[in-house]
Design an enzyme around this catalytic site. Sequence first.
Site, PDB file in Angstrom:
ATOM      1  N   HIS A  44      70.959   5.795 -10.285  1.00  0.00           N
ATOM      2  CA  HIS A  44      70.870   4.889  -8.990  1.00  0.00           C
ATOM      3  C   HIS A  44      72.162   4.013  -8.846  1.00  0.00           C
ATOM      4  O   HIS A  44      71.944   2.816  -8.811  1.00  0.00           O
ATOM      5  CB  HIS A  44      69.596   4.253  -9.158  1.00  0.00           C
ATOM      6  CG  HIS A  44      69.158   3.799  -7.534  1.00  0.00           C
ATOM      7  ND1 HIS A  44      67.776   3.723  -7.433  1.00  0.00           N
ATOM      8  CD2 HIS A  44      69.878   3.401  -6.461  1.00  0.00           C
ATOM      9  CE1 HIS A  44      67.774   3.117  -6.151  1.00  0.00           C
ATOM     10  NE2 HIS A  44      69.002   2.777  -5.686  1.00  0.00           N
ATOM     11  N   GLU A  71      70.147   9.107  -6.849  1.00  0.00           N
ATOM     12  CA  GLU A  71      69.402   8.302  -5.830  1.00  0.00           C
ATOM     13  C   GLU A  71      69.787   7.140  -5.119  1.00  0.00           C
ATOM     14  O   GLU A  71      70.834   6.622  -5.844  1.00  0.00           O
ATOM     15  CB  GLU A  71      67.953   8.140  -6.238  1.00  0.00           C
ATOM     16  CG  GLU A  71      67.768   7.007  -7.678  1.00  0.00           C
ATOM     17  CD  GLU A  71      66.464   6.699  -8.391  1.00  0.00           C
ATOM     18  OE1 GLU A  71      65.767   7.840  -8.364  1.00  0.00           O
ATOM     19  OE2 GLU A  71      66.503   5.649  -8.750  1.00  0.00           O
ATOM     20  N   HIS A 191      58.441   6.191 -10.461  1.00  0.00           N
ATOM     21  CA  HIS A 191      58.222   4.814 -10.399  1.00  0.00           C
ATOM     22  C   HIS A 191      57.150   4.388 -11.131  1.00  0.00           C
ATOM     23  O   HIS A 191      55.998   4.678 -10.922  1.00  0.00           O
ATOM     24  CB  HIS A 191      58.284   3.836  -9.013  1.00  0.00           C
ATOM     25  CG  HIS A 191      59.221   3.082  -8.897  1.00  0.00           C
ATOM     26  ND1 HIS A 191      58.565   1.608  -9.501  1.00  0.00           N
ATOM     27  CD2 HIS A 191      60.541   2.707  -8.595  1.00  0.00           C
ATOM     28  CE1 HIS A 191      59.865   0.826  -9.420  1.00  0.00           C
ATOM     29  NE2 HIS A 191      60.839   1.622  -8.952  1.00  0.00           N
TER      30      HIS A 191
HETATM   31  N1  PXP Z   1      62.453   6.956  -8.479  1.00  0.00           N
HETATM   32  C1  PXP Z   1      63.084   6.115  -7.697  1.00  0.00           C
HETATM   33  C2  PXP Z   1      63.549   6.320  -6.430  1.00  0.00           C
HETATM   34  C3  PXP Z   1      63.647   4.941  -8.317  1.00  0.00           C
HETATM   35  O1  PXP Z   1      64.159   4.140  -7.618  1.00  0.00           O
HETATM   36  C4  PXP Z   1      63.281   4.549  -9.748  1.00  0.00           C
HETATM   37  C5  PXP Z   1      63.934   3.300 -10.293  1.00  0.00           C
HETATM   38  O2  PXP Z   1      65.407   3.184 -10.100  1.00  0.00           O
HETATM   39  C6  PXP Z   1      62.624   5.652 -10.427  1.00  0.00           C
HETATM   40  C7  PXP Z   1      62.114   6.721  -9.794  1.00  0.00           C
HETATM   41  C8  PXP Z   1      62.274   5.239 -11.978  1.00  0.00           C
HETATM   42  O3  PXP Z   1      61.284   4.284 -11.791  1.00  0.00           O
HETATM   43  P1  PXP Z   1      61.094   3.652 -13.385  1.00  0.00           P
HETATM   44  O4  PXP Z   1      62.365   2.960 -13.967  1.00  0.00           O
HETATM   45  O5  PXP Z   1      60.099   2.563 -12.883  1.00  0.00           O
HETATM   46  O6  PXP Z   1      60.247   4.620 -14.281  1.00  0.00           O
END
Ligand code: PXP
Length: 239
Positions: A44, A71, A191
């Site tokens: 990201h 992302e 997430h």
């Molecule tokens: N999906 C998206 C769109 C995110 O922004 C993030 C965090 O960067 C994640 C998944 C992964 O989340 P986590 O780090 O809580 O596993």
Amino acid sequence: MHTNLSVNINKIATLRNARGGNCPDVLKAARDIESFGAEGITVHPRPDERHIRREDVHNLSAMLTTEFNIEGYPSPEFIDLVCSVHPAQVTLVPDAPDQLTSNHGWDTLTHRAFLTDVVARFKECGIRTSIFISAEERFADGAREVGADRVELYTGPYAALYPADPARAIEPFLQTARHCRDLGLGLNAGHDLSLENLGFYHEQIPWTDEVSIGHALICDALYLGLRETVSRYLALLRS
Ligand code: PXP
């Protein structure tokens, strides 16, 4: 049905950036994670480059053998970066530049015109598009309308409620996931997924195409090591 594990390696870059230098090595970590069986790597890149840098994105793209998922908020700079490296998938996230982490999905109805343009742009580049949404049917409908290939369900609320009431926590996700299946939309999730809550999520929604996991997985790796950690997450997705 097969659910891919895409490991988000932002936290490895955060650790590297804390000291300058190249320790831990983000490229080596990605290569190792792939060799331990993960089917994808997610990054990201943010405008302030506080974890993943543009240079990392280019280097990873040249090296990865599994699916690369980038992302972020589709600013003109982000769109140019993604189209120049051509990953397997781009995930559109409605983050403000200074946001700590993603904490909501797109309102695909309000932002319909903008998302339609952005998705068309990525389609021209031949990149699969996924839109990060909260688990609500109307946002899945909106994602379909703007031409996205997939949605990624924002699982933060699931993770928060899971310890107290797993059945209630999964309910809106199950409903939205069924709706996506009916619409023919691909389905990702991400997430706050963890060794604690991933098994139940996957058991309930086994047609999920991909889970994207970063924070909890990297925290687990401090105790278990990366190899063992990746294999435990994969085991939950294969059972
Ligand atoms: N999906 C998206 C769109 C995110 O922004 C993030 C965090 O960067 C994640 C998944 C992964 O989340 P986590 O780090 O809580 O596993």
